[in-house]
Write a protein that holds these residues in place. Structure first.
Motif, PDB file in Angstrom:
ATOM      1  N   GLY A 178     -12.155  17.252 -24.884  1.00  0.00           N
ATOM      2  CA  GLY A 178     -11.715  16.236 -23.939  1.00  0.00           C
ATOM      3  C   GLY A 178     -10.319  16.534 -23.437  1.00  0.00           C
ATOM      4  N   ARG A 179      -9.982  17.827 -23.358  1.00  0.00           N
ATOM      5  CA  ARG A 179      -8.607  18.204 -23.028  1.00  0.00           C
ATOM      6  C   ARG A 179      -8.222  17.857 -21.606  1.00  0.00           C
ATOM      7  NH1 ARG A 179      -8.614  24.357 -24.125  1.00  0.00           N
ATOM      8  NH2 ARG A 179     -10.677  24.041 -23.227  1.00  0.00           N
ATOM      9  N   ALA A 180      -9.103  18.103 -20.656  1.00  0.00           N
ATOM     10  CA  ALA A 180      -8.710  17.921 -19.260  1.00  0.00           C
ATOM     11  C   ALA A 180      -9.916  17.620 -18.394  1.00  0.00           C
ATOM     12  CB  ALA A 180      -8.003  19.182 -18.739  1.00  0.00           C
ATOM     13  N   ALA A 181      -9.671  16.921 -17.297  1.00  0.00           N
ATOM     14  CA  ALA A 181     -10.677  16.769 -16.249  1.00  0.00           C
ATOM     15  C   ALA A 181     -10.512  17.923 -15.271  1.00  0.00           C
ATOM     16  CB  ALA A 181     -10.494  15.433 -15.534  1.00  0.00           C
ATOM     17  N   LEU A 182     -11.646  18.486 -14.826  1.00  0.00           N
ATOM     18  CA  LEU A 182     -11.631  19.665 -13.970  1.00  0.00           C
ATOM     19  C   LEU A 182     -12.601  19.494 -12.814  1.00  0.00           C
ATOM     20  CD1 LEU A 182     -11.926  22.356 -16.818  1.00  0.00           C
ATOM     21  CD2 LEU A 182      -9.812  21.715 -15.621  1.00  0.00           C
ATOM     22  N   GLY A 183     -12.282  20.107 -11.683  1.00  0.00           N
ATOM     23  CA  GLY A 183     -13.234  20.222 -10.589  1.00  0.00           C
ATOM     24  C   GLY A 183     -13.151  19.107  -9.568  1.00  0.00           C
ATOM     25  N   PRO A 184     -13.998  19.198  -8.547  1.00  0.00           N
ATOM     26  CA  PRO A 184     -13.988  18.209  -7.472  1.00  0.00           C
ATOM     27  C   PRO A 184     -14.439  16.839  -7.955  1.00  0.00           C
ATOM     28  CG  PRO A 184     -15.857  19.697  -7.226  1.00  0.00           C
ATOM     29  CD  PRO A 184     -15.016  20.258  -8.328  1.00  0.00           C
ATOM     30  N   VAL A 185     -13.963  15.811  -7.278  1.00  0.00           N
ATOM     31  CA  VAL A 185     -14.321  14.430  -7.566  1.00  0.00           C
ATOM     32  C   VAL A 185     -15.358  13.985  -6.535  1.00  0.00           C
ATOM     33  CG1 VAL A 185     -13.454  12.054  -7.682  1.00  0.00           C
ATOM     34  CG2 VAL A 185     -12.080  13.941  -8.608  1.00  0.00           C
ATOM     35  N   GLN A 201     -15.979  16.686 -11.792  1.00  0.00           N
ATOM     36  CA  GLN A 201     -17.169  17.459 -12.147  1.00  0.00           C
ATOM     37  C   GLN A 201     -17.241  17.730 -13.646  1.00  0.00           C
ATOM     38  OE1 GLN A 201     -18.326  20.387  -9.234  1.00  0.00           O
ATOM     39  NE2 GLN A 201     -18.729  21.881 -10.827  1.00  0.00           N
ATOM     40  N   ALA A 202     -16.118  18.046 -14.273  1.00  0.00           N
ATOM     41  CA  ALA A 202     -16.014  18.113 -15.736  1.00  0.00           C
ATOM     42  C   ALA A 202     -15.047  17.001 -16.137  1.00  0.00           C
ATOM     43  CB  ALA A 202     -15.505  19.480 -16.189  1.00  0.00           C
ATOM     44  N   HIS A 203     -15.563  15.886 -16.647  1.00  0.00           N
ATOM     45  CA  HIS A 203     -14.760  14.670 -16.776  1.00  0.00           C
ATOM     46  C   HIS A 203     -13.820  14.659 -17.967  1.00  0.00           C
ATOM     47  CE1 HIS A 203     -17.762  13.492 -19.751  1.00  0.00           C
ATOM     48  NE2 HIS A 203     -18.715  13.642 -18.842  1.00  0.00           N
ATOM     49  N   GLY A 204     -14.105  15.455 -19.000  1.00  0.00           N
ATOM     50  CA  GLY A 204     -13.205  15.530 -20.147  1.00  0.00           C
ATOM     51  C   GLY A 204     -13.094  14.227 -20.922  1.00  0.00           C
ATOM     52  N   MET A 205     -14.187  13.469 -21.030  1.00  0.00           N
ATOM     53  CA  MET A 205     -14.178  12.190 -21.726  1.00  0.00           C
ATOM     54  C   MET A 205     -15.382  12.106 -22.658  1.00  0.00           C
ATOM     55  SD  MET A 205     -13.159   9.733 -18.464  1.00  0.00           S
ATOM     56  CE  MET A 205     -12.597   8.317 -19.425  1.00  0.00           C
ATOM     57  N   THR A 206     -15.331  11.184 -23.611  1.00  0.00           N
ATOM     58  CA  THR A 206     -16.499  10.881 -24.433  1.00  0.00           C
ATOM     59  C   THR A 206     -17.286   9.764 -23.754  1.00  0.00           C
ATOM     60  OG1 THR A 206     -15.456   9.140 -25.758  1.00  0.00           O
ATOM     61  CG2 THR A 206     -15.148  11.433 -26.507  1.00  0.00           C
ATOM     62  N   VAL A 207     -18.498   9.501 -24.250  1.00  0.00           N
ATOM     63  CA  VAL A 207     -19.311   8.466 -23.612  1.00  0.00           C
ATOM     64  C   VAL A 207     -18.687   7.081 -23.773  1.00  0.00           C
ATOM     65  CG1 VAL A 207     -21.518   9.682 -23.604  1.00  0.00           C
ATOM     66  CG2 VAL A 207     -20.848   8.390 -25.635  1.00  0.00           C
ATOM     67  N   LEU A 260     -20.893  24.768 -22.652  1.00  0.00           N
ATOM     68  CA  LEU A 260     -19.574  25.309 -22.307  1.00  0.00           C
ATOM     69  C   LEU A 260     -19.519  25.797 -20.865  1.00  0.00           C
ATOM     70  CD1 LEU A 260     -16.779  26.014 -23.507  1.00  0.00           C
ATOM     71  CD2 LEU A 260     -17.729  28.231 -24.159  1.00  0.00           C
ATOM     72  N   VAL A 261     -20.592  26.403 -20.370  1.00  0.00           N
ATOM     73  CA  VAL A 261     -20.587  26.964 -19.014  1.00  0.00           C
ATOM     74  C   VAL A 261     -21.213  26.025 -17.989  1.00  0.00           C
ATOM     75  CG1 VAL A 261     -20.673  29.311 -19.924  1.00  0.00           C
ATOM     76  CG2 VAL A 261     -22.807  28.181 -19.268  1.00  0.00           C
ATOM     77  N   TYR A 262     -21.951  25.028 -18.454  1.00  0.00           N
ATOM     78  CA  TYR A 262     -22.829  24.240 -17.594  1.00  0.00           C
ATOM     79  C   TYR A 262     -22.108  23.554 -16.424  1.00  0.00           C
ATOM     80  CZ  TYR A 262     -26.025  20.431 -16.277  1.00  0.00           C
ATOM     81  OH  TYR A 262     -26.813  19.555 -15.582  1.00  0.00           O
ATOM     82  N   SER A 263     -20.923  23.021 -16.644  1.00  0.00           N
ATOM     83  CA  SER A 263     -20.260  22.276 -15.568  1.00  0.00           C
ATOM     84  C   SER A 263     -19.859  23.172 -14.405  1.00  0.00           C
ATOM     85  CB  SER A 263     -19.038  21.519 -16.100  1.00  0.00           C
ATOM     86  OG  SER A 263     -18.065  22.406 -16.605  1.00  0.00           O
ATOM     87  N   GLY A 264     -19.921  24.491 -14.598  1.00  0.00           N
ATOM     88  CA  GLY A 264     -19.668  25.411 -13.496  1.00  0.00           C
ATOM     89  C   GLY A 264     -20.924  26.079 -12.972  1.00  0.00           C
ATOM     90  N   THR A 265     -21.734  26.629 -13.865  1.00  0.00           N
ATOM     91  CA  THR A 265     -22.871  27.433 -13.411  1.00  0.00           C
ATOM     92  C   THR A 265     -24.068  26.592 -12.993  1.00  0.00           C
ATOM     93  OG1 THR A 265     -23.567  27.730 -15.713  1.00  0.00           O
ATOM     94  CG2 THR A 265     -22.205  29.463 -14.744  1.00  0.00           C
ATOM     95  N   CYS A 266     -24.082  25.298 -13.336  1.00  0.00           N
ATOM     96  CA  CYS A 266     -25.148  24.439 -12.810  1.00  0.00           C
ATOM     97  C   CYS A 266     -25.102  24.379 -11.285  1.00  0.00           C
ATOM     98  CB  CYS A 266     -25.024  23.038 -13.389  1.00  0.00           C
ATOM     99  SG  CYS A 266     -26.312  21.907 -12.826  1.00  0.00           S
ATOM    100  N   LEU A 267     -23.983  24.760 -10.681  1.00  0.00           N
ATOM    101  CA  LEU A 267     -23.890  24.779  -9.221  1.00  0.00           C
ATOM    102  C   LEU A 267     -24.934  25.713  -8.608  1.00  0.00           C
ATOM    103  CD1 LEU A 267     -20.011  24.803  -8.701  1.00  0.00           C
ATOM    104  CD2 LEU A 267     -21.584  22.848  -8.667  1.00  0.00           C
ATOM    105  N   VAL A 342     -15.398  25.339 -14.214  1.00  0.00           N
ATOM    106  CA  VAL A 342     -15.599  24.987 -12.812  1.00  0.00           C
ATOM    107  C   VAL A 342     -15.044  26.079 -11.898  1.00  0.00           C
ATOM    108  CG1 VAL A 342     -15.264  23.250 -11.032  1.00  0.00           C
ATOM    109  CG2 VAL A 342     -15.545  22.544 -13.415  1.00  0.00           C
ATOM    110  N   ARG A 343     -13.835  26.554 -12.166  1.00  0.00           N
ATOM    111  CA  ARG A 343     -13.284  27.674 -11.393  1.00  0.00           C
ATOM    112  C   ARG A 343     -14.205  28.884 -11.485  1.00  0.00           C
ATOM    113  NH1 ARG A 343      -8.448  29.964  -9.411  1.00  0.00           N
ATOM    114  NH2 ARG A 343      -7.295  28.046  -9.825  1.00  0.00           N
ATOM    115  N   THR A 344     -14.749  29.120 -12.686  1.00  0.00           N
ATOM    116  CA  THR A 344     -15.653  30.252 -12.867  1.00  0.00           C
ATOM    117  C   THR A 344     -16.912  30.086 -12.021  1.00  0.00           C
ATOM    118  OG1 THR A 344     -14.823  30.637 -15.109  1.00  0.00           O
ATOM    119  CG2 THR A 344     -16.994  31.525 -14.573  1.00  0.00           C
ATOM    120  N   GLY A 345     -17.471  28.878 -11.999  1.00  0.00           N
ATOM    121  CA  GLY A 345     -18.656  28.646 -11.177  1.00  0.00           C
ATOM    122  C   GLY A 345     -18.391  28.889  -9.706  1.00  0.00           C
TER     123      GLY A 345
END
Length: 411
Positions: A178-185, A201-207, A260-267, A342-345
């Protein structure tokens, strides 16, 4: 008078029961304890005298891999009367885009109601028909806006409010930290079931943190909400720090490496390339017919932090290119703390379009629903590089991070 928003956003703190053995005490110190574990340790006092329905799936497990529905059903201190199944179903028998429907669970005899693709008043009617007065949510998330279980959470909170039900969220780790939020909103005009509200896109939060944010920012009327947080979880923890067994939250999320990769490569679901469905490494293997070594070479030239790309060939057993051998890349994360999914995706989209003449977006512009606006697609089409695309969402992301900060529970 309706209680204030602040009053209904409460946190239930379940008191830990002291262990009698040194081994049990050492185990507790070594690993975080989930919301369910803390609820059970407190003798389910938070649920005392209530008729309980639980929204869960195969990830709702104990540390010894028992399902919490089986555990609670066998405990006379809990009046568990219904189960609500999301996409893929309560017991996980359905593929992507499917559910199990209404049935009685063979193991417990409990009625199982289908929540998939239901929201608002129709879902509220399901809660009313079930006869429960408290809805409990316990599902393992993977940290990405377009992973639909967090929107099942949102829809169930909204429906519980409409039905006059109490709502309890049992927290579990964000497996990618949960370190950081990443990507477009998300922009609201692009809202769908893969993104109901404007979060990153990567919210960095728990449910549980997301539930508090949804209640405080997005629900028209807040639901009476209580959360049972974890103890001992740190924002820098990856899933292996939890000591919990990994249960695939959906059929194409087989390992924590996938998450680990899903929030980027799911694109790549928004393109004509395979995102690796139908392989043993979905979202880590990407490719299409006609792609060769040049894609991996171009991606490696960017020297993205924490990741390397291997030229790869594979034949999906279902989904895109079923039964055909395709070329592409395998994503290898060697430093997960430095890795930015996200940057990687985005970098992989940019380089794929540059080296493969057959690159195309899905005709329905699904990429816009995944990224939350048309900006990523139109910038890449206009020739923008990775840094330019990433720069395009920074203002929106900064605003989301400020809002997010108010709802974070863990350090």
């Amino acid at each position: 008078m309706r209680p204030s928003r602040r009053a209904v956003i409460t946190t239930a703190t379940a008191a830990a029961v002291s262990a009698t053995s040194p081994a049990a005490a050492a185990e507790r110190r070594r690993h975080p304890r989930t919301g369910f574990e803390r609820l059970a340790q407190d003798g389910y006092s938070l649920l005392d005298g209530r008729k309980i329905g639980i929204v869960t799936n195969p990830t709702g497990i104990t540390r010894d891999a028992r399902h919490i529905v089986d555990v609670m059903h066998a405990d006379t201190r809990v009046d568990l009367t219904a189960v609500f199944g999301p996409e893929h179903g309560f017991r996980g028998t359905a593929q992507a885009g499917g559910s199990e429907g209404r049935y009685d669970d063979p193991a417990t005899g409990l009625p199982v109601y289908d929540t998939y693709l239901k929201s608002g008043r129709p879902l509220a009617d399901v809660f009313t028909a079930s006869g429960v007065d408290t809805v409990v949510f316990d599902i393992q998330d993977v940290g990405a806006r377009f992973y639909t279980y967090i929107w099942t959470l949102y829809d169930c909170m909204e429906a519980a409010q409409l039905a006059g039900k109490r709502f309890v969220v049992l927290d579990r780790p964000n497996p990618v930290t949960g370190r950081a939020a990443l990507g477009p909103v998300l922009h609201k005009e692009f809202a769908t079931f893969v993104g109901r509200q404007p979060i990153a896109q990567a919210h960095g939060m728990t449910v549980a943190e997301l539930a508090r944010l949804f209640n405080g920012e997005f629900l028209t009327e807040p639901v009476p909400l209580e959360t049972v947080p974890m103890s001992g979880w740190k924002r820098s923890d990856f899933y292996d720090a939890s000591g919990l067994p990994w249960v695939p939250p959906s059929p194409n999320m087989p390992t924590p490496d996938t998450a680990l990769v899903y929030s980027g490569t799911c694109l790549f679901e928004g393109t004509n390339l395979s995102e690796g469905r139908g392989t043993t490494r979905p979202f880590e293997l990407l490719g299409a017919e006609g792609v060769d070594r040049r894609w991996a070479e171009a991606a490696n030239e960017l020297a993205l932090p924490g990741v390397r790309f291997r030229e790869a060939y594979f034949a999906p057993t279902f989904s895109k290119f079923q039964g055909k051998t395709v070329g592409g890349v395998q994503v290898h994360v060697y430093d997960r703390a430095a890795f930015d999914p996200v940057r990687t995706g985005i970098a992989l989209l940019v380089t794929a379009k540059r080296v493969w003449s057959g690159f195309a977006w899905r005709p329905d512009n699904w990429i816009d629903k995944l990224t939350g606006s048309a900006r990523v697609r139109t910038m890449i089409d206009a020739g923008a590089d990775t840094d330019e695309v990433v720069a395009g969402w920074q203002e929106d992301l900064a605003a989301f991070r400020r809002m997010r900060r108010r709802y974070l529970h863990y350090r």
